[in-house]
Design a protein around this motif. Sequence first.
Motif, PDB file in Angstrom:
ATOM      1  N   THR A   1      32.801  43.057  39.024  1.00 47.93           N
ATOM      2  CA  THR A   1      32.292  43.629  37.780  1.00 47.93           C
ATOM      3  C   THR A   1      32.737  45.068  37.577  1.00 47.93           C
ATOM      4  O   THR A   1      32.501  45.646  36.514  1.00 47.93           O
ATOM      5  N   SER A   2      33.341  45.680  38.590  1.00 48.48           N
ATOM      6  CA  SER A   2      33.833  47.051  38.466  1.00 48.48           C
ATOM      7  C   SER A   2      34.926  47.261  39.500  1.00 48.48           C
ATOM      8  O   SER A   2      35.083  46.473  40.435  1.00 48.48           O
ATOM      9  N   GLY A   3      35.696  48.334  39.329  1.00 45.93           N
ATOM     10  CA  GLY A   3      36.737  48.644  40.289  1.00 45.93           C
ATOM     11  C   GLY A   3      38.032  47.900  39.991  1.00 45.93           C
ATOM     12  O   GLY A   3      38.124  47.104  39.043  1.00 45.93           O
ATOM     13  N   PRO A   4      39.039  48.117  40.816  1.00 46.65           N
ATOM     14  CA  PRO A   4      40.357  47.537  40.555  1.00 46.65           C
ATOM     15  C   PRO A   4      40.506  46.084  40.971  1.00 46.65           C
ATOM     16  O   PRO A   4      41.499  45.445  40.653  1.00 46.65           O
ATOM     17  N   ARG A   5      39.531  45.529  41.698  1.00 55.89           N
ATOM     18  CA  ARG A   5      39.664  44.164  42.220  1.00 55.89           C
ATOM     19  C   ARG A   5      39.294  43.139  41.173  1.00 55.89           C
ATOM     20  O   ARG A   5      38.458  43.386  40.298  1.00 55.89           O
ATOM     21  N   ASP A   6      39.919  41.963  41.283  1.00 59.51           N
ATOM     22  CA  ASP A   6      39.570  40.849  40.397  1.00 59.51           C
ATOM     23  C   ASP A   6      38.377  40.063  40.943  1.00 59.51           C
ATOM     24  O   ASP A   6      37.540  39.576  40.176  1.00 59.51           O
ATOM     25  N   THR A   7      38.334  39.911  42.269  1.00 56.22           N
ATOM     26  CA  THR A   7      37.244  39.164  42.900  1.00 56.22           C
ATOM     27  C   THR A   7      36.758  39.924  44.134  1.00 56.22           C
ATOM     28  O   THR A   7      37.478  40.768  44.686  1.00 56.22           O
ATOM     29  N   ILE A   8      35.559  39.605  44.545  1.00 52.62           N
ATOM     30  CA  ILE A   8      35.006  40.153  45.787  1.00 52.62           C
ATOM     31  C   ILE A   8      34.313  39.026  46.541  1.00 52.62           C
ATOM     32  O   ILE A   8      33.950  38.003  45.947  1.00 52.62           O
ATOM     33  N   GLN A   9      34.130  39.220  47.837  1.00 59.60           N
ATOM     34  CA  GLN A   9      33.418  38.247  48.654  1.00 59.60           C
ATOM     35  C   GLN A   9      32.035  38.785  48.998  1.00 59.60           C
ATOM     36  O   GLN A   9      31.903  39.946  49.393  1.00 59.60           O
ATOM     37  N   LEU A  10      31.025  37.939  48.839  1.00 63.92           N
ATOM     38  CA  LEU A  10      29.639  38.326  49.085  1.00 63.92           C
ATOM     39  C   LEU A  10      28.977  37.318  50.017  1.00 63.92           C
ATOM     40  O   LEU A  10      29.273  36.109  49.966  1.00 63.92           O
TER      41      LEU A  10
ATOM     42  N   TRP B   1      30.826  32.382  52.863  1.00 58.37           N
ATOM     43  CA  TRP B   1      30.542  33.409  51.864  1.00 58.37           C
ATOM     44  C   TRP B   1      30.977  32.938  50.477  1.00 58.37           C
ATOM     45  O   TRP B   1      31.633  31.900  50.315  1.00 58.37           O
ATOM     46  N   LEU B   2      30.605  33.729  49.468  1.00 59.73           N
ATOM     47  CA  LEU B   2      30.924  33.416  48.086  1.00 59.73           C
ATOM     48  C   LEU B   2      32.057  34.305  47.590  1.00 59.73           C
ATOM     49  O   LEU B   2      32.156  35.477  47.967  1.00 59.73           O
ATOM     50  N   VAL B   3      32.884  33.763  46.720  1.00 62.34           N
ATOM     51  CA  VAL B   3      33.897  34.547  46.001  1.00 62.34           C
ATOM     52  C   VAL B   3      33.445  34.635  44.549  1.00 62.34           C
ATOM     53  O   VAL B   3      33.293  33.609  43.867  1.00 62.34           O
TER      54      VAL B   3
END
Length: 622
Positions: free
Chosen positions: A427-436, A421-423
Amino acid sequence: MPEYLSPGVYVEETSYRAKSIEGVATSTAGFVGQSRFGPTTGAPTLVTSFEDYQRYFGDDADLLLGGTPTINHLAHAVRLFFMNGGARVYISRIASPPGGGTLEDITAASAPLVTSAGNVVLRARYPGLAGNLRVRAQALRSGNLRVVQSGTPTVTGVQPGDVLEVSTGAAAKNRIVRGSTAPAGSPGDLLTTDPAQLAAVSFDSNNRPVLTAQTGVVDLATVTFAQKVSLALSVEPNGDGTTGSRTDVLQNLSAHPDSAQFVGTVLRTEDWSIPVEAPSDRSNRIWFDIPLLSDTATDRAEFAAGLLRALVDGSPFALTGGGDGIAATATVFSGGGSGHDARGLAALADRDDIAIVAAPGSAALADADDRQAVRDALIAHCTSLKYRFAVLAGDQGADASSIREVRGMHDSSYAALYYPWLVVPATSGPRDTIQLSPEGAVIGAYARTDIERGVHKAPANETVFGTLRFSRSVNKGEQDVLNPEGINCLRFFEGRGNLIWGARTMSSDLEWIYVNVRRLFIYLEHSIDRGTQWAVFEPNNEQLWLKIRLTIESFLYDAWRSGALMGTKPEQAYFVRCDRTTMSQSDLDNGRLICLIGVAPTKPAEFVIFRIGQWTAEASII
């Protein structure tokens, strides 16, 4: 044969060249997944930018599925698709209401407006938490439209269905103007209008304007002035952060059903049984549920006056009750139906120009059986339609062992599997990064390669833009195990960045192990299919066979010159046979024209080998 029945000169057009085949598009994608808003049935929606996607389906903020904030995989996949070079993608949105309910259960609606014809209900157009909106209505008036020409009073600059405020004598001084005590006010001022002073415009047989109020036809001689009243609607976020920041303003609307700008026509449901000249705009987020109206002019004028008054006096309206539902199952992803009732993956089947498909978010489903079932549905979709290719992803936390298990469940040359997956930055919310999951970025790279080089170029050794890193670091030793099994790895190379480092299908057939070979054949077959439809019902004889050969050979020659086929000469790259050797008399008797085509595709230089040895000046090279 043309007929020549009398002496004369006849000029005729004829063609001495073979018909040409135009190559089909290979970079158009089709995505199915959950979003914050947008249509859930009917033809998929074509979007050509991420801003276009936001207009129809909302932003990329988290979905609230079953009360739990969930990453909006579809929106992020579309954003990465365009960031990596994609140009066109069809979106088929799915939504799953909780508890076996219907989509209406998660669609917001306002309180009804009471009019003379019954309740008019302002509704959200589609399901979703983003349908909880605030709608403001304003009525604006123009300058005075009443003039006297040759002693005859009339009104100017009006169209059928316009709503006018007409005042006579003392009534002009009693007009209510918001924010002002002036008797007349200025053009463009907001107003609250007495319905008794409103009249609708129509035209008589002499093309002269006729004003009809709820009391009947208005005598223009008694009118002091007449001003056009238009309606403006502002569709705004509800203020709690769940609907994004988008505000839509619709102006110059009319409250009268005879107007081309009638609010009930401009903002209407997608009911295909309603006979209207143009389809409704899918980007509109609201619509008016209006009861059946009377055909009587005075009744329609009374309805328009009451609707205008109810909208202005009741503003703003809060739409509540919308929700994102729950996480979709494999059945919801697969969808069903046809035409205007098509849903999910089945809705993509009606678009002939889709070449690559994916289901962003399906790899994040909680149930492993659902994840596998969606992959199976994508593969079956592409296999049955023949002219499209599926991009699949493994589970989020998969390691080398578990991704091999995923690969072992499928065997198809119409799909490719990518790992890991990608890190990406949040773009929104409290997280700095997300995994897609990687489908969006990978298909964007497919499209970029097709546009820049051609479908024959393997979509590998290509940069993945918009990605900070991959969720797992794959080294050469791991890829030595994964690559032969048809698992395409995404790897980081220092000094070169994040790259797609694999171009294999999920097929066990060695003829079809490369993505570009399968997609090249899809391109050739689809192009020839579409480009030779003219031959159906033509006389099946030597002349037709010659035309078919010339048409296909010309197309394949262009493909060879572009580098898609092997060989230093055309004869080494392809052959086309369409004659008595490919058809028997039985074939001819049964109306079959059979053409045999062979092509030699270029395969990727997956293993680049340089053999280096020592030699001396006296040594000879054998």
